[in-house]
Design an enzyme around this catalytic site. Structure first.
Site, PDB file in Angstrom:
ATOM      1  CG  ASP A 115      -1.987   0.959   1.288  1.00  0.00           C
ATOM      2  OD1 ASP A 115      -2.403   1.391   0.205  1.00  0.00           O
ATOM      3  OD2 ASP A 115      -2.470   1.290   2.397  1.00  0.00           O
ATOM      4  N   GLY A 148      -9.026   5.643   1.100  1.00  0.00           N
ATOM      5  CA  GLY A 148      -9.717   6.480   2.087  1.00  0.00           C
ATOM      6  C   GLY A 148     -11.203   6.199   2.168  1.00  0.00           C
TER       7      GLY A 148
HETATM    8  P1  13P Z   1      -9.073   4.800   5.426  1.00  0.00           P
HETATM    9  O1  13P Z   1      -8.205   5.646   6.294  1.00  0.00           O
HETATM   10  O2  13P Z   1     -10.315   5.532   4.999  1.00  0.00           O
HETATM   11  O3  13P Z   1      -9.408   3.488   6.043  1.00  0.00           O
HETATM   12  O4  13P Z   1      -8.255   4.496   4.062  1.00  0.00           O
HETATM   13  C1  13P Z   1      -7.286   3.493   4.023  1.00  0.00           C
HETATM   14  C2  13P Z   1      -6.465   3.522   2.782  1.00  0.00           C
HETATM   15  O5  13P Z   1      -6.759   4.185   1.804  1.00  0.00           O
HETATM   16  C3  13P Z   1      -5.265   2.689   2.767  1.00  0.00           C
HETATM   17  O6  13P Z   1      -4.516   2.873   1.604  1.00  0.00           O
HETATM   18  O1  G3H Z   2      -3.249   4.852   3.611  1.00  0.00           O
HETATM   19  C1  G3H Z   2      -2.718   4.592   4.673  1.00  0.00           C
HETATM   20  C2  G3H Z   2      -3.109   3.385   5.443  1.00  0.00           C
HETATM   21  O2  G3H Z   2      -4.227   3.665   6.265  1.00  0.00           O
HETATM   22  C3  G3H Z   2      -1.942   2.853   6.199  1.00  0.00           C
HETATM   23  O3  G3H Z   2      -1.651   3.650   7.305  1.00  0.00           O
HETATM   24  O4  G3H Z   2       0.767   4.176   6.995  1.00  0.00           O
HETATM   25  O5  G3H Z   2      -0.331   4.332   9.263  1.00  0.00           O
HETATM   26  O6  G3H Z   2       0.110   2.101   8.229  1.00  0.00           O
HETATM   27  P1  G3H Z   2      -0.172   3.571   7.980  1.00  0.00           P
HETATM   28 ZN    ZN Z   3      -4.563   4.874   0.850  1.00  0.00          ZN
END
Ligand code: 13P
Ligand code: G3H
Ligand code: ZN
Length: 330
Positions: free
Chosen positions: A93, A233
């Site tokens: 991610d 998000g």
């Molecule tokens: P949220 O903060 O809305 O759960 O989004 C998570 C996200 O986009 C991780 O890449």
């Molecule tokens: O988009 C971000 C994700 O919610 C991951 O969050 O970088 O705090 O692990 P993090």
């Molecule tokens: Zn994200």
């Protein structure tokens, strides 16, 4: 060098094709620890849903990158043990460099995101293209991003959305060769996606945030028909979790998420991956706070992480069955 194929994981190609045809979205849940992973797998096996396990840079630092990869490998076996060999993707991610993406590909990830959305357009294209060339040589799929979400992301804060410009998507997809595209249409990371001032009140006095920019999504779909779109998000910030957290000593203010009907609407479109992290954090925190408050003598970690895991499972299953429509598609 470990290929994800040896670990029993799959890339996103086939999953996204089926999700677009079937008008549903695959859940992409972030995980950092064992209880989150157990809950994700239990929920997705029970609801027969394919799943994308997401690992952020922060998760790699927190839990150790090698351990997380072995956990994902364990998740494949765990799902079989629970009775169903569901398709599982291991996805990076918000990858921010070629080196990080390469490292993940070399260690068993089946999908990576290269997030060049903060870069000038041509730099985003060049970086994304470089990752795609390496990834595709290993049959790993790549998510790129155009447009910037408001909110906090990897300690960088953006006050305003920079919505994806539909005029750019065709060129970006063609020149980079990405397999999916994350877009900015009004969602944002974290539990504070809107201020109360941005919302209106419904007949019951409940705050309703402004709708997502479906006009931009439709314009994008016209320009790249059938191309897999990703929504970051996308947490809904369930108000019952916020209330429980605040009841048991927490202090969350103005926590407002994306209404579920907006996500259902997105899931039937070309949006075929929906990222959810914050809702899981809220579910866990609410359950743990309740135990700490109501049973102050408890000090066996299993007695508070266990209820947190149960609450997480309920949440994830609700997402697959009632929001994203991925239940029954494994
Ligand atoms: P949220 O903060 O809305 O759960 O989004 C998570 C996200 O986009 C991780 O890449
Ligand atoms: O988009 C971000 C994700 O919610 C991951 O969050 O970088 O705090 O692990 P993090
Ligand atoms: Zn994200």
């Amino acid at each position: 060098m470990v290929s994800y194929k040896e670990l029993g994981l799959v890339n996103t190609k086939d999953l996204f094709k089926k999700a677009i045809e079937g008008k549903y979205a695959i859940p992409a849940f972030n995980f950092n620890n064992m209880e989150q992973l157990q809950a994700i797998i239990q929920a997705c096996v029970d609801s027969k849903s394919p799943v994308i396990l997401q690992v952020s840079s922060g998760a790699r630092k927190y839990a150790n990158q090698t351990l997380l990869r072995y956990m994902a490998q364990g998740a494949v076996e765990y799902a079989k043990e629970l009775g169903l060999n569901i398709p599982i993707v291991l996805h990076l991610d918000h990858g921010d460099s070629f080196e990080l993406c390469k490292n993940c590909i070399d260690s068993g990830f089946s999908s990576v995101m290269i997030d060049g959305s903060h870069l000038p357009y041509e730099e985003n294209v060049a970086l994304t293209r470089k990752v795609v060339e390496y990834a595709h040589a290993h049959d790993v799929t790549v998510e790129g991003e155009l447009g910037v979400l408001a909110g906090v992301e990897d300690e960088v804060s953006h006050e305003h959305h920079t919505y994806t410009q539909p005029e750019e998507v065709e060129d970006f997809v063609k020149r980079t060769g990405v397999d999916s595209l994350a877009i900015s249409i009004g969602t944002s990371h974290g539990a504070n996606k809107f201020t109360p001032a941005q919302c209106t009140k419904d007949a019951n006095g409940i705050l309703v945030p402004p709708p997502l920019r479906f006009d931009i999504l439709e314009e994008i779909e016209k320009r790249i028909p059938g191309f897999p779109i990703v929504l970051h998000g996308a947490s809904s910030v369930p108000q019952e979790y916020v209330a429980t957290i605040n009841k048991y000593g927490g202090s969350l203010k103005d926590s407002i998420g994306i209404p579920e009907d907006q996500l259902r609407k997105a899931a039937v479109s070309a949006v075929c991956k929906v990222n959810i992290d914050s809702d899981g954090r809220l579910a866990m925190t609410a359950a743990i706070r309740e135990v700490f408050y109501t049973k102050p003598g408890e000090f066996d970690a299993r007695k508070y992480l266990g209820p947190a895991r149960d609450e997480l499972k309920k949440l994830y299953q609700h997402k697959t069955e009632s929001v994203l429509g991925s239940a029954g598609k494994a």
